[in-house]
Design a protein around this motif. Structure first.
Motif, PDB file in Angstrom:
ATOM      1  N   VAL A   1      -0.935  -2.716  -8.757  1.00  0.00           N
ATOM      2  CA  VAL A   1      -2.019  -2.166  -8.211  1.00  0.00           C
ATOM      3  C   VAL A   1      -2.516  -1.086  -9.305  1.00  0.00           C
ATOM      4  CG1 VAL A   1      -1.750  -2.609  -5.823  1.00  0.00           C
ATOM      5  CG2 VAL A   1      -0.853  -0.283  -6.739  1.00  0.00           C
ATOM      6  N   ASP A   2      -3.650  -0.724  -9.396  1.00  0.00           N
ATOM      7  CA  ASP A   2      -4.297   0.140 -10.433  1.00  0.00           C
ATOM      8  C   ASP A   2      -4.952   1.393  -9.636  1.00  0.00           C
ATOM      9  OD1 ASP A   2      -3.714  -1.467 -12.683  1.00  0.00           O
ATOM     10  OD2 ASP A   2      -5.717  -2.453 -12.183  1.00  0.00           O
ATOM     11  N   ASN A   3      -4.876   2.636 -10.344  1.00  0.00           N
ATOM     12  CA  ASN A   3      -5.521   3.541  -9.622  1.00  0.00           C
ATOM     13  C   ASN A   3      -5.192   3.880  -8.515  1.00  0.00           C
ATOM     14  OD1 ASN A   3      -7.000   3.683 -12.275  1.00  0.00           O
ATOM     15  ND2 ASN A   3      -8.532   2.176 -11.142  1.00  0.00           N
TER      16      ASN A   3
ATOM     17  N   VAL B   1      -3.634   1.226  11.092  1.00  0.00           N
ATOM     18  CA  VAL B   1      -2.942   2.284  10.757  1.00  0.00           C
ATOM     19  C   VAL B   1      -4.001   3.385   9.837  1.00  0.00           C
ATOM     20  CG1 VAL B   1      -1.143   3.688   9.576  1.00  0.00           C
ATOM     21  CG2 VAL B   1      -0.944   1.649  10.884  1.00  0.00           C
ATOM     22  N   ARG B   2      -4.606   2.816   8.792  1.00  0.00           N
ATOM     23  CA  ARG B   2      -5.506   3.328   7.858  1.00  0.00           C
ATOM     24  C   ARG B   2      -6.604   3.926   8.643  1.00  0.00           C
ATOM     25  NH1 ARG B   2      -7.485   6.258   5.845  1.00  0.00           N
ATOM     26  NH2 ARG B   2      -8.037   6.992   3.969  1.00  0.00           N
ATOM     27  N   ALA B   3      -7.074   3.346   9.564  1.00  0.00           N
ATOM     28  CA  ALA B   3      -8.216   3.576  10.532  1.00  0.00           C
ATOM     29  C   ALA B   3      -8.060   4.817  11.378  1.00  0.00           C
ATOM     30  CB  ALA B   3      -8.648   2.523  11.352  1.00  0.00           C
ATOM     31  N   LEU B   4      -6.895   5.184  11.527  1.00  0.00           N
ATOM     32  CA  LEU B   4      -6.474   6.256  12.400  1.00  0.00           C
ATOM     33  C   LEU B   4      -6.691   7.682  11.734  1.00  0.00           C
ATOM     34  CD1 LEU B   4      -2.851   5.526  13.564  1.00  0.00           C
ATOM     35  CD2 LEU B   4      -4.792   4.908  14.932  1.00  0.00           C
ATOM     36  N   LEU B   5      -6.845   7.584  10.377  1.00  0.00           N
ATOM     37  CA  LEU B   5      -7.308   8.985   9.674  1.00  0.00           C
ATOM     38  C   LEU B   5      -8.415   8.393   8.965  1.00  0.00           C
ATOM     39  CD1 LEU B   5      -6.137  11.687   9.335  1.00  0.00           C
ATOM     40  CD2 LEU B   5      -5.093  11.030   7.402  1.00  0.00           C
ATOM     41  N   PRO B   6      -9.751   8.711   9.364  1.00  0.00           N
ATOM     42  CA  PRO B   6     -11.104   8.220   8.557  1.00  0.00           C
ATOM     43  C   PRO B   6     -10.973   9.164   7.344  1.00  0.00           C
ATOM     44  CG  PRO B   6     -11.439   8.631  10.849  1.00  0.00           C
ATOM     45  CD  PRO B   6     -10.057   9.154  10.582  1.00  0.00           C
TER      46      PRO B   6
ATOM     47  N   ARG C   1      -1.351  -5.104  -0.644  1.00  0.00           N
ATOM     48  CA  ARG C   1      -2.129  -4.928   0.759  1.00  0.00           C
ATOM     49  C   ARG C   1      -2.200  -3.749   0.968  1.00  0.00           C
ATOM     50  NH1 ARG C   1       0.663  -7.433   6.344  1.00  0.00           N
ATOM     51  NH2 ARG C   1      -1.248  -7.042   7.622  1.00  0.00           N
ATOM     52  N   LEU C   2      -1.398  -2.742   0.768  1.00  0.00           N
ATOM     53  CA  LEU C   2      -1.627  -1.315   1.300  1.00  0.00           C
ATOM     54  C   LEU C   2      -2.782  -0.829   0.484  1.00  0.00           C
ATOM     55  CD1 LEU C   2       2.114  -0.201   1.698  1.00  0.00           C
ATOM     56  CD2 LEU C   2       0.470  -0.297   3.261  1.00  0.00           C
ATOM     57  N   ALA C   3      -2.812  -0.854  -0.613  1.00  0.00           N
ATOM     58  CA  ALA C   3      -4.061  -0.488  -1.634  1.00  0.00           C
ATOM     59  C   ALA C   3      -5.059  -1.050  -1.086  1.00  0.00           C
ATOM     60  CB  ALA C   3      -3.680  -0.725  -3.136  1.00  0.00           C
ATOM     61  N   GLY C   4      -5.444  -2.304  -0.715  1.00  0.00           N
ATOM     62  CA  GLY C   4      -6.720  -2.930  -0.390  1.00  0.00           C
ATOM     63  C   GLY C   4      -7.119  -2.376   0.887  1.00  0.00           C
ATOM     64  N   GLU C   5      -6.340  -2.016   1.733  1.00  0.00           N
ATOM     65  CA  GLU C   5      -6.613  -1.246   2.925  1.00  0.00           C
ATOM     66  C   GLU C   5      -6.852   0.132   2.876  1.00  0.00           C
ATOM     67  OE1 GLU C   5      -7.239  -2.928   5.312  1.00  0.00           O
ATOM     68  OE2 GLU C   5      -6.167  -4.963   5.293  1.00  0.00           O
ATOM     69  N   GLY C   6      -6.914   0.731   1.559  1.00  0.00           N
ATOM     70  CA  GLY C   6      -7.447   2.339   1.390  1.00  0.00           C
ATOM     71  C   GLY C   6      -6.398   3.215   1.135  1.00  0.00           C
ATOM     72  N   PHE C   7      -5.144   3.061   1.308  1.00  0.00           N
ATOM     73  CA  PHE C   7      -3.870   3.702   1.308  1.00  0.00           C
ATOM     74  C   PHE C   7      -3.886   4.459   0.008  1.00  0.00           C
ATOM     75  CE2 PHE C   7      -2.507   1.403   4.790  1.00  0.00           C
ATOM     76  CZ  PHE C   7      -1.881   2.290   5.601  1.00  0.00           C
ATOM     77  N   GLU C   8      -3.643   5.623  -0.109  1.00  0.00           N
ATOM     78  CA  GLU C   8      -4.046   6.610  -1.336  1.00  0.00           C
ATOM     79  C   GLU C   8      -2.820   7.039  -2.343  1.00  0.00           C
ATOM     80  OE1 GLU C   8      -7.740   9.568  -0.525  1.00  0.00           O
ATOM     81  OE2 GLU C   8      -6.483   9.161   1.353  1.00  0.00           O
ATOM     82  N   SER C   9      -1.525   6.462  -1.797  1.00  0.00           N
ATOM     83  CA  SER C   9      -0.453   6.702  -2.410  1.00  0.00           C
ATOM     84  C   SER C   9       0.786   5.826  -1.919  1.00  0.00           C
ATOM     85  CB  SER C   9      -0.036   8.146  -2.536  1.00  0.00           C
ATOM     86  OG  SER C   9       0.070   8.646  -0.966  1.00  0.00           O
TER      87      SER C   9
ATOM     88  N   MET D   1      -7.339  15.269   4.834  1.00  0.00           N
ATOM     89  CA  MET D   1      -5.802  14.858   4.512  1.00  0.00           C
ATOM     90  C   MET D   1      -5.668  13.335   4.079  1.00  0.00           C
ATOM     91  SD  MET D   1      -2.428  15.255   7.104  1.00  0.00           S
ATOM     92  CE  MET D   1      -2.758  13.739   8.107  1.00  0.00           C
ATOM     93  N   ARG D   2      -4.953  13.207   2.867  1.00  0.00           N
ATOM     94  CA  ARG D   2      -4.961  11.913   2.339  1.00  0.00           C
ATOM     95  C   ARG D   2      -3.758  10.944   2.987  1.00  0.00           C
ATOM     96  NH1 ARG D   2      -5.561  15.217  -2.014  1.00  0.00           N
ATOM     97  NH2 ARG D   2      -3.403  15.527  -2.146  1.00  0.00           N
ATOM     98  N   LEU D   3      -3.816   9.778   3.075  1.00  0.00           N
ATOM     99  CA  LEU D   3      -2.909   8.906   3.582  1.00  0.00           C
ATOM    100  C   LEU D   3      -2.332   7.901   2.569  1.00  0.00           C
ATOM    101  CD1 LEU D   3      -1.872   8.254   6.584  1.00  0.00           C
ATOM    102  CD2 LEU D   3      -3.395   6.448   6.818  1.00  0.00           C
ATOM    103  N   GLY D   4      -1.025   8.189   2.918  1.00  0.00           N
ATOM    104  CA  GLY D   4       0.011   7.189   1.762  1.00  0.00           C
ATOM    105  C   GLY D   4       0.768   6.341   2.922  1.00  0.00           C
ATOM    106  N   ALA D   5       1.485   5.518   2.205  1.00  0.00           N
ATOM    107  CA  ALA D   5       2.495   4.692   2.819  1.00  0.00           C
ATOM    108  C   ALA D   5       3.665   4.524   1.925  1.00  0.00           C
ATOM    109  CB  ALA D   5       1.773   3.439   3.193  1.00  0.00           C
ATOM    110  N   THR D   6       5.121   4.245   2.595  1.00  0.00           N
ATOM    111  CA  THR D   6       6.252   3.767   2.091  1.00  0.00           C
ATOM    112  C   THR D   6       6.076   2.271   1.427  1.00  0.00           C
ATOM    113  OG1 THR D   6       7.275   3.206   3.876  1.00  0.00           O
ATOM    114  CG2 THR D   6       7.439   5.642   3.181  1.00  0.00           C
TER     115      THR D   6
END
Length: 249
Positions: A59-61, A244-249, A24-32, A1-6
């Motif tokens: 942010v890109d990509n 939060v990002r670490a909650l979903l490897p 910041r969110l993109a840098g932590e690995g959120f995908e959307s 499951m991918r993880l995004g943020a508002t």
């Protein structure tokens, strides 16, 4: 499951610096990254077109999406023009969550009939799709064919519209802002049984306390249920996006 943020808070408080927050969110690995259309509720949630254009240039990509646009609040040609303008900034990264709306305050702000929202949604959606796909119809010439194109359409709604999302849309958005996990997972089972494709549970509130154990359990339940994406709601006051990002490897 991918993880995004508002991208914006859904309650009182100072506005978020969206460009920096997106980085910041993109840098932590959120995908959307997602923005909602919330109007007339006593606090400022930035216009989703402004928020997503800002995020897409910062942010890109990374996917950006609306969760959701309240279609009956807009003339379909005006809404199509705004979406095509946003798509020109975001390109293929844009996903379009649409809905009839769920809050009468938003309709009161626009002097629209809240009780007619489902009917108006169904009436306006075909023309909106047509204008997005072709850029024009008999009444409006919005964009040449090379600049038109309909982003993936995701329906945010409940009841019988869960099955409609499976039949007529590219995906379904389930709001965790007003529903509990049991309700959402039960509706997800109906969605998959009807042949639904992408399923996203969005606006999952994250506690600002240090204990993220309950949040981890909720995310795990959604992952085990088979959701494709989870979109969390993190306020500037916390918790830290990295945790939060670490909650979903």
């Amino acid at each position: 499951m991918r993880l995004g943020a508002t991208l914006a808070r859904l309650g009182p408080g100072p506005p978020i610096a969206i460009g920096e927050w997106a980085k910041r969110l993109a840098g932590e690995g959120f995908e959307s990254l997602w923005a909602a259309q919330v109007i007339g509720r006593g606090f400022l949630a930035p216009d989703p077109f402004v928020a997503l254009a800002t995020a897409a240039t910062a942010v890109d990509n990374i996917e950006v999406g609306t969760a959701t646009l309240q279609v009956p609040l807009h003339h379909p040609a005006d809404l199509a023009h705004r979406i095509l303008s946003l798509r020109a900034v975001c390109g293929d990264r844009l996903a379009l969550g649409v809905s009839p709306g769920s809050t009468d305050l938003d309709y009161a702000a626009f002097d629209r009939d809240y009780r007619a929202r489902f009917r108006v949604f169904s009436e306006n959606l075909p023309r909106l799709r047509h204008l997005l796909e072709l850029g024009r119809d008999d009444q409006a010439d919005l964009a040449p064919p090379g600049q038109a194109g309909c982003p993936p359409l995701l329906l945010g709604s409940w009841g019988a519209n869960v099955e409609r999302a499976a039949r007529e849309f590219d995906g379904w958005l389930a709001s965790a802002y007003r529903r509990d996990p049991d309700q959402i997972i039960a509706a997800h089972q109906r969605y998959r049984a009807a042949g639904g494709r992408r399923a996203i549970v969005c606006a999952i509130p994250m506690s600002a306390t240090d204990d993220l154990g309950p949040s981890a359990e909720v995310l795990q339940r959604y992952a085990e249920a088979g959701f494709d994406d989870a979109v969390v709601l993190i306020g500037p006051e916390g918790p830290d996006p990295a945790r939060v990002r670490a909650l979903l490897p």
